[in-house]
Design a protein around this motif. Structure first.
Motif, PDB file in Angstrom:
ATOM      1  N   ALA A 178       7.627  98.331  51.381  1.00  0.00           N
ATOM      2  CA  ALA A 178       7.830  98.345  52.874  1.00  0.00           C
ATOM      3  C   ALA A 178       9.367  97.808  53.013  1.00  0.00           C
ATOM      4  N   VAL A 236       7.664 102.407  61.999  1.00  0.00           N
ATOM      5  CA  VAL A 236       6.836 101.179  61.680  1.00  0.00           C
ATOM      6  C   VAL A 236       6.152 100.518  62.996  1.00  0.00           C
ATOM      7  N   ALA A 241       1.401 103.303  61.690  1.00  0.00           N
ATOM      8  CA  ALA A 241       1.442 101.839  60.933  1.00  0.00           C
ATOM      9  C   ALA A 241       0.189 101.277  61.422  1.00  0.00           C
ATOM     10  N   MET A 259       9.030  93.580  51.373  1.00  0.00           N
ATOM     11  CA  MET A 259       9.861  93.900  52.760  1.00  0.00           C
ATOM     12  C   MET A 259      11.480  93.776  52.770  1.00  0.00           C
ATOM     13  N   LEU A 274       7.615  95.356  61.623  1.00  0.00           N
ATOM     14  CA  LEU A 274       6.387  95.410  60.685  1.00  0.00           C
ATOM     15  C   LEU A 274       5.614  94.284  60.926  1.00  0.00           C
TER      16      LEU A 274
END
Length: 322
Positions: A178, A236, A241, A259, A274
């Motif tokens: 991510a 995202v 997502a 991340m 996210l």
């Protein structure tokens, strides 16, 4: 109705079972497991942050990312370097275990040398963090983010080691790249996905096409192609997502997200989106080599806390590059 849609509905429905309070016996068991993790971390490190939880990982070996061994070296699963705990549960089996069939299947990932070294030298510390993640996942909080305070703190390396540790216990584990600004997991593990996760989010490509399964490692990877993604924050924050999060929650026991760095101007908005849109349950922060500034941790906790995400603790990497 497709398997993906069924998984999404099952993961996000609000039924009586999900809302029912835990029995006293279950609550006592969870409290005991949590206390065990915290006490073992305190005994080993001699210090514990009252606000941010245990500091479980303090590696003596190199923690900074290194490039993987290249062609000519035989691939071996990282689990071959891990002593499986005696009480490890068998690999999970259910009717849902195979509904997400990966677009790419290989024998093993090509693990970076630093992961092999850390797995051998810091297994006890890694297991304490894995215990904490297992407690969270057992309680239904299975989407866990790995976050560096700043770039080049060994976040990706730590995430890889923890994913291998959890997979070695027989858990169904998904490792998600991510870090949309600096994707690297596919190249580090020397694999090429059929499609990148970017294509799933942007074009509606089937999620399974972006999944790579390493059979001997018992680990799946949701990969990004090795380039920076344009308009990543918008991607995202979209519907695809949310669907991805629902499918992953349904299909895996633990999902680890690499991340990137929070205090990076390009990464921070993507990370916050996210957490908000995918419902990340908890975050572990990697910091070092100096102890983290409490004010920085306060900022992270406040930002993610607005979206129902909990700061679970921090991992001190004392040999990270300053």
């Amino acid at each position: 109705m497709t398997n993906t849609n069924q998984a999404f509905i099952k993961a996000y429905r609000h039924d009586a079972a999900q809302g029912a309070p835990a029995s006293p016996a279950m609550a006592d068991a969870e409290r005991a497991a949590t206390a065990s993790v915290q006490e073992s971390a305190s005994a080993a490190s001699g210090e514990r942050s009252a606000l941010y939880g245990p500091r479980p990982l303090s590696a003596a070996g190199a923690m900074s990312p290194q490039r993987p061994v290249r062609a000519g070296q035989e691939k071996q699963p990282l689990s071959s370097f891990i002593a499986r705990p005696l009480n490890a549960p068998p690999a999970a089996q259910s009717a849902d275990a195979e509904f997400l069939r990966p677009g790419t299947t290989i024998a093993s990932f090509q693990w970076p040398p630093v992961c092999r070294a850390l797995t051998q030298q810091c297994g006890e510390q890694l297991d304490r963090v894995a215990d904490l993640i297992t407690v969270e996942a057992t309680a239904g909080r299975s989407l866990i983010g790995m976050l560096g305070l700043f770039p080049v703190r060994g976040t990706t390396t730590t995430t890889l080691c923890l994913a291998a540790r959890l997979a070695g216990r027989g858990r169904r584990v998904m490792l998600v790249d991510a870090n949309f600004c600096r994707p690297r997991l596919a190249s580090w593990l020397e694999v090429v996905p059929t499609a990148g996760w970017q294509e799933v989010l942007k074009q509606g490509t089937p999620l399974a096409d972006a999944v790579i399964r390493a059979k001997n490692d018992r680990l799946d990877l949701l990969a990004l192609v090795d380039r920076k993604t344009e308009n990543a924050e918008r991607l995202v924050g979209g519907l695809q997502a949310i669907v991805t999060a629902g499918v992953l929650r349904h299909a895996y026991d633990v999902v680890l997200f690499d991340m990137g760095a929070f205090f990076d101007s390009a990464s921070q908005p993507i990370i916050v989106e996210l957490v908000r849109n995918m419902g990340i349950d908890g975050v572990l922060v990697v910091t070092g080599p100096q102890p983290a500034d409490a004010r920085d941790l306060d900022i992270v906790a406040a930002q993610i806390g607005r979206n129902g995400c909990e700061l679970l603790g921090m991992i001190e990497n004392r040999v990270a590059k300053p």
